[in-house]
Design an enzyme around this catalytic site. Structure first.
Site, PDB file in Angstrom:
ATOM      1  N   HIS A 422       0.824  -1.211   0.000  1.00 20.67           N
ATOM      2  CA  HIS A 422       0.000   0.000   0.000  1.00 20.67           C
ATOM      3  C   HIS A 422       0.859   1.263   0.000  1.00 20.67           C
ATOM      4  CE1 HIS A 422      -3.708   2.263   1.328  1.00 20.67           C
ATOM      5  NE2 HIS A 422      -2.766   3.087   1.760  1.00 20.67           N
ATOM      6  N   GLU A 423       1.764   1.359   0.971  1.00 19.53           N
ATOM      7  CA  GLU A 423       2.557   2.579   1.112  1.00 19.53           C
ATOM      8  C   GLU A 423       3.556   2.763  -0.031  1.00 19.53           C
ATOM      9  OE1 GLU A 423       1.541   4.728   2.973  1.00 19.53           O
ATOM     10  OE2 GLU A 423       0.333   3.594   4.418  1.00 19.53           O
ATOM     11  N   HIS A 426       1.780   4.492  -2.814  1.00 19.59           N
ATOM     12  CA  HIS A 426       1.856   5.946  -2.623  1.00 19.59           C
ATOM     13  C   HIS A 426       3.226   6.475  -3.050  1.00 19.59           C
ATOM     14  CE1 HIS A 426      -1.902   6.645  -0.612  1.00 19.59           C
ATOM     15  NE2 HIS A 426      -1.603   5.917   0.450  1.00 19.59           N
ATOM     16  N   HIS A 429       3.827   6.535  -6.765  1.00 18.17           N
ATOM     17  CA  HIS A 429       2.986   7.599  -7.326  1.00 18.17           C
ATOM     18  C   HIS A 429       3.684   8.957  -7.160  1.00 18.17           C
ATOM     19  CE1 HIS A 429      -1.401   9.367  -7.500  1.00 18.17           C
ATOM     20  NE2 HIS A 429      -0.641   9.793  -8.488  1.00 18.17           N
TER      21      HIS A 429
END
Length: 632
Positions: A422-423, A426, A429
């Site tokens: 998940h992180e 980020h 991105h």
């Protein structure tokens, strides 16, 4: 969560992510020790700490840049009254804005990351305080910016673009600013609002210090009488335990402690909501919701459609609650029973090294370029891995310009492996946006950020399900997937509805008391989970431990992002390279256009309820599959 500086006067104060033998030693010795106590920061080996020296080699270098920021108000003031005089002047001012943005990025990331390593460290709390004072001075000095830019006549601005083609780089940013004309105040009023910035941030800062630095919880006790330390970081692993006595004890420890401070928490949250509503009224918005979403160019209908769509699909959650109760074999299902796996003896212990390896394999459909960035992050200390005393709880990614930083509190669980994926979603991105967009458009809004992170999680889950032949482990994974839906789509929507309701209460002149907040939160839990679960008194206090209620309509984006991510992950797996190309284009987009358009380019339309309904229908199918699998 990242510093987002799109102009001189629009600083967002919230800072919104080896060797195998040594890794094995650290995990087995320090993690074993953590059952007795959490290690000090100094006890954590260097390779498990993020490389903040990549931003500033020393604290002294940070202080030198702080002096540069303190000098900015004088430079800003030299443009006062002049933004409409020529294209060159306006361009120079926008360039100064970019310069300040880069400077604030470095200063803010270093100070906040250092503080988050140990929230009890007064030195770095001081750094943040000094930086906040400098922010306020910069904002105050630039209070003329928005009124002056808005006052430029359209014909004159078009002539500026002709006279200086380089200025066209800032056209979207200028247009975005100018479209808010109805919400911009006079220069004097803007200056006053700028001066209130630090004061407006106080409720969140107070809550953070109270919850992360000051609050202590009694030990939880298991069925054998053994004590377990309860922290924000250890709480979820404790309530995931198969030991129901331990789960209940941890649950009571957490919420019993918050109950002792419920009036303080209510007053702090009330101050936050009052501040949010004050700024909305001051800027002539009809509601705080409209004000918050306007900043990210998301229609209010998207927020309300989410709540409506989830309400329409609540029966799937009731089915899941009934299935969980059945599979656990309990007479009564309690809220401390919601996190423990319902598949016995299928728990997965996953070291950090194993988690990295699996995430790399799972994200292979994203292509070699994406994987190369992921490996760079793994190998060059972008990640602060383990919990230590005073470290900020939870996990996040911060998109610094040197490279992203990821904070984890890794516990060798399946959930922690998903948190890593998940992180890093980020982080990549941020990395791609920073590399492919000019400074003014390099930040992306949170609405799209949660898509990038959750798409990684969805791909990881699909990989695990595809490569798991053991029926028990497959059932375990399906249950984990169901929990992602429950905690992200349903639970975050419940949070969003709670936040909307308390804002409406304050707007209507009602007071937010501990008793009133407990009553409202209890009613929402009843609505979202149904009659199949006991409404424990403790769960009514959950609002007091949720930091996201201080982030101004933040949480709904987890639910919308999850829905979009499910759609995009399915598209990537189905269509391969063309879908990946669209998706990478989205990741590179920053805020070069509005978020709804960015997602349309990636292949999903979030202006409709279709992605939400489809995601919840998938949840319903998974509930059926789980029931059938466990019946065999």
């Amino acid at each position: 969560m990242e510093y987002n500086v799109t102009s001189v006067t629009q600083i967002n104060y919230r800072q919104y992510y080896t060797r195998q033998a040594y890794t094995y030693y650290y995990r087995n010795e320090v993690m074993k020790m953590s059952e007795e106590r959490i290690p000090k920061r100094s006890e954590v080996p260097e390779q498990f700490k993020w490389a903040l020296e990549d931003i500033y080699a020393t604290d002294e270098k940070w202080a030198e840049d702080l002096q540069k920021l303190k000098a900015m108000p004088e430079r800003i003031a030299s443009f006062k009254g002049r933004l409409s005089e020529s294209a060159d002047t306006l361009y120079d001012f926008m360039q100064l804005s970019d310069e300040i943005s880069v400077l604030c990025d470095s200063l803010g990331n270093y100070a906040q990351r250092r503080s988050d390593e140990d929230t009890a460290n007064a030195k770095y709390q001081g750094f943040i305080g000094q930086l906040m004072n400098a922010y306020v001075a910069v904002n105050s000095a630039g209070s003329f910016e928005t009124p002056e830019i808005i006052s430029i006549e359209e014909d004159k601005l078009q002539k500026f673009y002709e006279d200086k083609p380089e200025l066209k780089l800032y056209k979207r940013a200028l247009d975005k600013l100018r479209r808010k004309k109805a919400h911009i105040l006079s220069e004097a009023e803007e200056k006053i609002l700028a001066l209130t910035g630090e004061m407006g941030q106080s409720p969140e800062n107070i809550y953070s210090m109270f919850s992360d630095a000051d609050l202590r919880f009694p030990d939880a006790v298991d069925k054998d009488g053994k004590a377990h330390q309860v922290t924000h970081g250890s709480y979820i692993p404790l309530v995931q335990s198969e030991d129901r006595v331990l789960r209940k004890s941890a649950f009571e420890s957490m919420y019993g402690t918050f109950d002792k401070f419920k009036n303080t928490c209510a007053a702090t949250l009330s101050a936050q909501i009052k501040a949010v509503n004050f700024y909305a009224k001051a800027r002539r918005y009809d509601s705080s919701l409209e004000a918050a979403l306007d900043g990210t160019e998301v229609p209010v209908s998207v927020y309300k459609n989410l709540i409506e769509a989830v309400h329409d699909n609540m029966h799937y959650m009731y089915d899941y609650v009934a299935l969980r109760k059945k599979l656990l074999g309990v007479d009564e299902l309690h809220f401390y029973d919601l996190y423990t796996p319902v598949v016995p003896d299928a728990d997965m212990k996953i070291t950090f090294e194993e988690a990295k390896e699996t995430v790399l394999k799972a994200l292979a459909p994203m292509g070699e370029d994406y994987l190369a960035i992921l490996k760079e992050g793994f190998e060059n200390r972008w990640i602060d891995v383990y919990e230590n005393e005073g470290k900020t709880s939870g996990a996040y990614s911060a998109g610094a310009r040197v490279h992203p930083y990821v904070l984890l509190n890794h516990k060798d669980t399946l959930n922690c492996m998903f948190t890593l994926a998940h992180e890093m979603g980020h982080a990549i991105h941020s990395y791609l946006s920073n590399k492919n967009q000019p400074v003014v458009y390099s930040d992306y809004v949170i609405f799209v950020a949660e898509v990038a992170s959750t798409c990684n999680e969805a791909l990881l889950m699909q990989y695990l399900l595809k490569n798991t032949e053991d029926k028990k482990q497959r059932a375990y994974l399906i249950n984990y997937f169901l929990e992602q839906f429950r905690t992200t789509l349903y639970r975050q929507t419940m949070f969003a509805e709670f936040e909307l309701k308390i804002n409406e209460m304050v707007a209507a002149g009602e007071s937010l008391t501990a008793e009133g907040l407990n009553e409202l939160y209890g009613e929402l839990n009843k609505l979202y989970f149904g009659d199949g679960i006991v409404l424990d008194d403790e769960i009514k206090l959950e609002w007091a431990r949720i930091p996201h209620f201080y982030y101004d309509y933040y949480v709904y984006q987890y639910a919308t992002g999850y829905s979009a991510a499910i759609a995009l992950s399915q598209r990537i797996l189905k269509y391969g390279e063309p879908a990946v190309k669209d998706y990478i284009g989205f990741l590179k987009g920053g805020c070069s256009t509005d978020p709804i358009s960015l997602l349309k380019g990636a292949g999903v339309d979030m202006a409709t309820t279709q992605p939400i309904n489809e995601a919840l229908a998938m949840f319903g199918e998974l509930v059926k599959e789980m029931e059938e699998a466990m019946a065999e």
